[in-house]
Design an enzyme around this catalytic site. Sequence first.
Site, mmCIF file in Angstrom:
data_model
loop_
_atom_site.group_PDB
_atom_site.id
_atom_site.type_symbol
_atom_site.label_atom_id
_atom_site.label_comp_id
_atom_site.label_asym_id
_atom_site.label_seq_id
_atom_site.Cartn_x
_atom_site.Cartn_y
_atom_site.Cartn_z
ATOM 1 N N ASP A 26 0.333 -0.942 0.005
ATOM 2 C CA ASP A 26 -0.173 -0.130 0.284
ATOM 3 C C ASP A 26 1.009 1.322 0.334
ATOM 4 O OD1 ASP A 26 -2.031 2.397 0.856
ATOM 5 O OD2 ASP A 26 -2.150 1.569 2.776
ATOM 6 N N LYS A 88 2.858 10.893 -2.961
ATOM 7 C CA LYS A 88 1.600 10.205 -4.241
ATOM 8 C C LYS A 88 1.095 11.400 -4.671
ATOM 9 C CE LYS A 88 -1.901 7.133 -2.919
ATOM 10 N NZ LYS A 88 -2.449 5.996 -2.172
ATOM 11 N N GLU A 188 -7.346 0.189 -3.973
ATOM 12 C CA GLU A 188 -7.398 0.404 -3.121
ATOM 13 C C GLU A 188 -9.014 -0.078 -2.143
ATOM 14 O OE1 GLU A 188 -5.457 4.158 -1.623
ATOM 15 O OE2 GLU A 188 -4.212 3.605 -1.948
ATOM 16 N N ASP A 210 -12.950 5.266 1.497
ATOM 17 C CA ASP A 210 -11.653 5.184 1.948
ATOM 18 C C ASP A 210 -11.193 6.788 2.073
ATOM 19 O OD1 ASP A 210 -8.858 4.673 1.776
ATOM 20 O OD2 ASP A 210 -8.699 3.819 0.197
#
Lengths: 630, 222
Positions: A26, A88, A188, A210
């Site tokens: 992850d 990211k 994810e 999420d």
Amino acid sequence: MLLQLHEPGESPAPHESERGLAVGIDLGTTNSVVAVARDGDVEVLRDAKGKGLIPSVVYYADDGEIVVGQDARRMILEEPDHVVSSIKRLMGRGSEDLKTLAGTLPYTLDTAADGGMVRLLVGGRTLTPVEVSADILRVIKARAEEAQGKTVDRAVVTVPAYFDDGARTATKDAARLAGLEVLRLVNEPTAAALAYGLDNAAEVLYAVYDLGGGTFDISILRMEKGVFQVKATGGDASLGGDDIDHAIAEHFLAERANAHGAVSITQGEAKQALATARVAKECLSGQPDGAWLMEVDGHTTRHTLTRAELEELAAPWVEKTVGICRAVIEDAGIEVGDIHGVVLVGGSTRMPLVRRKVREIFGRDPLADINPDEVVAVGAALQAEALTAGSDTLLLDVTPLSLGIETMGGIVEKVIPRNTPIPVAMAQEFTTYQDGQTAMSIHVVQGEREMVDQNRSLARFVLRGIPNMAAGAARIRVTFTVDADGLLTVAASEATTGVEQQVAVKPSYGLTDDEMATMLRDSLEHAKDDMAERLFTETVVEARRSVLAVQAALKVDGDLLSDAERQAIDVAIGQVDRAIASGERDAVTAESENLEASTKTFAERRMDRGIRAALAGVEIDRLDDALGGE
Amino acid sequence: MANRSTSDLVVGEKTMNASAVAAVVPCWSCKGPVATRALFCSVCGAVQGPGVIDHYSRLGMAPTFDIDLELLERQYFGFQRRLHPDRFAAKSGKEKALSQSQATALNEAYETLKEPLKRAAYLLNLLGHPVDLTACGTINDRALLMEQMEKREALADAETPEQVAKLAMENESEVIACQCHISAAINAGQLEEAGHLAIRLKYLSKLAEEARAKKSRVTRKI
């Protein structure tokens, strides 16, 4: 059963015993986690202190040393301009995109780079987000290798479901730079659902909410025994806990300005303010209020904040997620009441405000039995095992965003609508708008808006060689193909003449193949060996497959050969085996070709026999065995 | 839903006519004979390309409009379990590419057959009576035109979620009735009529979509 994933001797790597298990990674905005699965049991790999989270922060020292994780995070306070965090958020971004993020980025950007990929200036270096991510992945790889005592070179890497094509490509490039083959990019929320297993015999619908450091995703999944089917997905690729940190930091800085007068602060001080804000936010998940010290411009100021005040600052961001949830539920064509459970993912879901809102939207208490920071890596590890060791689980995902091309007047014509199951190929026909037009520019975009400039531009290419025709006579077929990783390829052809052109969509702001090659060279001391080994492995896999295929054919139709012919084929097989053992790629290729040549007559006789058998109506069941003969 | 193993999958009727014979091709891997529509070579086990077959045959379903959606889904999952690229992650590049084409073809077949409107259009095309559903905006049928205009106005005038829900429910029962009529027309071989009904179904489906969107809009306002 004929189809077996792992025949003995068919293993894809030459030194299987030295090869570690594929891992699940992850790669998060704030933290990254790596896990490995053995027979369905997942272990999150931890450091000596038992910490599974690796802060996604990189420190670039003046002496060339690169530090990742907790130690790098600590350096934010000492040498902020040498530290990169939340990279990211810039994955797959072009410098043009930064206008929308301007003012929220604690980086100095290399403005000289016109167009193309974003470049950061850090501690005297110029770095792309792909390189920074690769530095994080190298540390993750090292942790996995230390845990297993073996080389780890394959991984399932997760990405936000809402990541666009550019960000997905950038993630895959980063893994490649770090020496990891990406078995699959998994979304994810889907990974989180896998982690929960949710092995219900009956069909059920789950929502995965999420909220991470930098991205928000909401997915609706339908699950029944072994099948995970994404019904709809949505989100915002730049909405997360970071935004809340910014809101708090701005609040603190405003308080400070009121007391001491406004001063322009440096980038380093901004990073420190953000760090303080983050600590405050995390504390207030557990306690009702608190006070924090912040040092900016030589003055230390004290700031108090209650949970109620924090929630007021965070509310606009959390409300945004509520709207997105409602839209996705609508997209899935379901009612809130149809949802059986809500899974929480991401550190930001620890905030009491977020949990309250989730309860409000879905009318039920969310599930958080698995640590929301680790749940995605756990699911990724399970998928890594499923892909390498075989499994009965089926994961059916969708495209998060519509894909289309620009037509006259800047209007987007959708070719693949969002939430279409992948892999998928869809085509649409277009035509020329001028007499004698011999070229057509094709502009590929991603997004839901009607106008091109409100969507994300993915690529442009030109189809040339269209024959001279009247306007509207040419028939140009544009085909979009999205693979199981969510990556797009576009092909265009003119139907009347067959003129064709195909591009793998490298985003306008992605790395070019040349840049990638240079980076590989720079980053890996043995880049050349590495590439050579990869090519060799691929050739060996192919050669072994040919040998197995010939052996299988000999078992069935061996009687078609004389002893001498049979011997010649056996010799050719032996030579392929010897070539593999020699480690010479060219030799393997040559011997494989030789094997093919030596079996040509055999293949012809087999075809003859097959056709004669089919004509006689016998054995047709074997030939027509659409399901592979169980 | 019952958990059926993949071996329960229904495969289309096997025929032994001349075309089946013509459909024997060399397996790309072991070079031996394999039926064009086979998924795997029975000798070497290599996955084959998706071939050009109709969506019904691909999913092992009988070519009818009335379709058992649960069976369709079971067939789809069953074939995907064996052909999805996730099953080929450790295989050679060629096998990965072929499995991707297979999974793509399965998705296309399933997405087409599970939607009544797409299924009707596809089946009519298969039966040699193509309907053009993309020719939007032009309704040749006067009665259909009047009906759709009235319904659209009613939806535009609706203000409360209850009003919208009532219209949506009325429309829904017409959608179901229209599907029954399509089925009857196809089964009776009245393909011209089935084509008209398919166009009507298209407008009814569109209205249902608009009603859904309007419903969430008015609900949100409250």
